[in-house]
Design an enzyme around this catalytic site. Structure first.
Site, PDB file in Angstrom:
ATOM      1  N   GLY A 116       0.769  -1.122  -0.004  1.00  0.00           N
ATOM      2  CA  GLY A 116      -0.052   0.257   0.078  1.00  0.00           C
ATOM      3  C   GLY A 116       0.937   1.383  -0.060  1.00  0.00           C
ATOM      4  CB  SER A 117       3.766   2.165   2.022  1.00  0.00           C
ATOM      5  OG  SER A 117       3.204   1.961   3.475  1.00  0.00           O
ATOM      6  CB  ILE A 138       4.828  -9.420   9.347  1.00  0.00           C
ATOM      7  CG1 ILE A 138       3.156  -8.606   9.379  1.00  0.00           C
ATOM      8  CG2 ILE A 138       5.512  -8.383  10.354  1.00  0.00           C
ATOM      9  CD1 ILE A 138       2.563  -9.557  10.320  1.00  0.00           C
ATOM     10  CG  ASP A 139       1.014  -8.790   5.363  1.00  0.00           C
ATOM     11  OD1 ASP A 139       1.083  -9.520   6.587  1.00  0.00           O
ATOM     12  OD2 ASP A 139       0.250  -8.003   5.219  1.00  0.00           O
ATOM     13  NE  ARG A 174      -9.936 -28.673  24.480  1.00  0.00           N
ATOM     14  CZ  ARG A 174      -9.986 -28.076  25.538  1.00  0.00           C
ATOM     15  NH1 ARG A 174      -8.852 -27.161  25.803  1.00  0.00           N
ATOM     16  NH2 ARG A 174     -10.848 -27.987  26.231  1.00  0.00           N
ATOM     17  CD  GLU A 234      -4.833 -11.095   8.020  1.00  0.00           C
ATOM     18  OE1 GLU A 234      -5.403 -10.879   9.036  1.00  0.00           O
ATOM     19  OE2 GLU A 234      -3.915 -10.470   7.405  1.00  0.00           O
ATOM     20  CD  GLN A 284       0.577 -13.515  13.203  1.00  0.00           C
ATOM     21  OE1 GLN A 284       0.692 -14.227  12.287  1.00  0.00           O
ATOM     22  NE2 GLN A 284      -0.794 -12.887  13.307  1.00  0.00           N
ATOM     23  NE  ARG A 285       1.349  -4.574  12.358  1.00  0.00           N
ATOM     24  CZ  ARG A 285      -0.063  -3.975  12.330  1.00  0.00           C
ATOM     25  NH1 ARG A 285      -0.753  -4.819  11.356  1.00  0.00           N
ATOM     26  NH2 ARG A 285      -0.236  -2.795  12.972  1.00  0.00           N
TER      27      ARG A 285
HETATM   28  O1  F6P Z   1      -0.096  -5.737   6.361  1.00  0.00           O
HETATM   29  C1  F6P Z   1       0.302  -6.165   7.687  1.00  0.00           C
HETATM   30  C2  F6P Z   1      -0.888  -6.404   8.606  1.00  0.00           C
HETATM   31  O2  F6P Z   1      -0.578  -6.881   9.806  1.00  0.00           O
HETATM   32  C3  F6P Z   1      -1.750  -7.701   7.902  1.00  0.00           C
HETATM   33  O3  F6P Z   1      -0.975  -8.948   8.004  1.00  0.00           O
HETATM   34  C4  F6P Z   1      -2.940  -7.393   8.600  1.00  0.00           C
HETATM   35  O4  F6P Z   1      -4.127  -8.050   7.683  1.00  0.00           O
HETATM   36  C5  F6P Z   1      -3.295  -5.964   8.681  1.00  0.00           C
HETATM   37  O5  F6P Z   1      -2.010  -5.451   8.751  1.00  0.00           O
HETATM   38  C6  F6P Z   1      -3.831  -5.707   9.956  1.00  0.00           C
HETATM   39  O6  F6P Z   1      -3.864  -4.296   9.987  1.00  0.00           O
HETATM   40  P1  F6P Z   1      -4.638  -3.437  11.205  1.00  0.00           P
HETATM   41  O7  F6P Z   1      -3.285  -2.943  11.978  1.00  0.00           O
HETATM   42  O8  F6P Z   1      -5.167  -2.136  10.751  1.00  0.00           O
HETATM   43  O9  F6P Z   1      -5.392  -4.024  12.055  1.00  0.00           O
END
Ligand code: F6P
Length: 358
Positions: A116-117, A138-139, A174, A234, A284-285
């Site tokens: 996007g950036s 991270i994607d 489970r 996701e 994860q971020r």
């Molecule tokens: O693009 C990075 C990301 O962490 C995606 O993996 C995720 O869908 C999205 O950003 C989540 O964004 P937000 O911080 O707006 O919830």
């Protein structure tokens, strides 16, 4: 020469290392460095830039997040604003951005961001601003770039979480469904799922059927393995189904999520087994960047300044076969790097018996 550094979109571990190396390299050349805060948000305030000095970037290589702050709703071409009736709309404020750059004597923009950036950076470049992009997400879905900063740490975090889930799954016999990020690409799911020995990995690139996952669970049962770990991206989609979208706000991309909960109930229903789900989400971020992420972030940041010094503009720094290169920004914008289905990683998953949902 005066450069402005921006970190836009979702944050990722390694951003601070990239800010530090771009700043230090530029300062060594005698350039001035400023930072744009909160995505492009600070450009529309009384303090559009903050000075980035040696002191300001000291000791930040190992810090997660971004010292500049970021925003997912900071697209200058689509700036959200609240109307008088309380509803939201978006407006193009990119001319103001160009004007602020001109008024403050900023010669070039180092845009550290994801797809996007890069799309935004490319549009800014078309307005006459010199731009160099640095791949962050991270994607790991940035076109033409083998790896983006933040991916390695996110995969490590997800792997660690799935390892932990596996022990409780085993105790309770489970089905555990773990939802990971990645937007429309399955990189995080595939790499963490494989690393943590998941039994099924569902990625957006391969539509899944519930039957195939159920078969895998029963196959394991027959071998005495009474628990199963399902890792789902996701953005994964069932055959004939659609993506799980939580919502979309003006000026923001759609928010994905919810597929793990769906699988939890469907798989429980179809197998008669107890099932639980969890969404790893923004975990994860976060956290400290791995050594690898620190290293590539430092390399990317320094390369951005090197490229500008060579007089190259409107380029994006990429990693290709472990080598840093600069390719036209135009080539990257509006494209996405998905998991190639003929990759050896996919082959490996299949060859060791992991169900990919097809
Ligand atoms: O693009 C990075 C990301 O962490 C995606 O993996 C995720 O869908 C999205 O950003 C989540 O964004 P937000 O911080 O707006 O919830």
């Amino acid at each position: 020469m005066k450069i402005a550094i921006n970190t836009g979109g979702g944050d990722a571990p390694g951003l601070n290392a990239a800010i530090r190396s771009a700043t230090l390299s530029a300062l060594r050349m005698g350039w001035e460095v400023v930072g744009i805060q909160n995505g492009y948000g600070s450009l529309y305030t009384d303090e559009p830039f903050i000075p980035l000095t040696r002191e300001r970037v000291r000791g930040i290589t190992m810090l997660g997040g971004t010292i500049l702050g970021t925003a997912n709703r900071g697209n200058p071409f689509e700036m959200p604003y609240k109307k008088q009736d309380g509803t939201w709309d978006a407006e193009d404020r990119s001319d103001e951005l160009v004007d602020v750059f001109r008024r403050y004597g900023v010669d070039a923009l180092v845009a550290i961001g994801g797809d996007g950036s890069m799309r935004i950076a490319n549009r800014i470049a078309k307005k006459g601003v010199k731009v160099v992009g640095v791949p962050k997400t991270i994607d790991n879905d940035i076109w033409a770039c083998d790896i983006s900063l933040g991916f390695d740490t996110a995969v490590t975090t997800a792997t660690d979480a799935i390892d932990k889930i596996a022990t409780t799954a085993q105790s309770h016999r489970r089905i555990m469904v773990v939802e990971v990020m990645g937007r429309y690409a399955g990189w995080i799911a595939l790499h963490s799922g494989l690393s943590a020995s998941a039994d099924a990995i569902l990625i957006p690139e391969i539509e899944f059927s519930l039957e195939s996952i159920v078969d895998k669970i029963f196959e394991r049962e027959a071998k005495g393995e009474k628990y199963s770990i399902i890792v789902v991206a996701e953005g994964a989609v069932e055959v004939g189904g659609s993506r799980f979208v939580k919502g979309k706000k003006i000026g923001q991309s759609e928010q994905l999520g919810g597929i793990a909960e769906y699988l939890e109930s469907e798989l429980s229903e179809r197998t008669g087994k107890e099932s639980r789900s969890l969404v790893l989400g923004h975990l994860q971020r976060g956290g400290v960047p791995s050594a690898y992420d620190r290293l590539i972030s430092l390399r990317f940041g320094a390369a951005a300044v090197r490229v500008l010094d060579e007089g190259q503009v409107n380029k994006m720094i990429v990693m290709q076969q472990s080598t840093i290169r600069a390719i036209p920004l135009e080539e990257v914008a509006d494209k996405m790097k998905l998991v190639p289905l003929d990759s050896d990683t996919i082959a490996t998953a299949r060859e060791i018996g992991i169900c990919l949902g097809d």
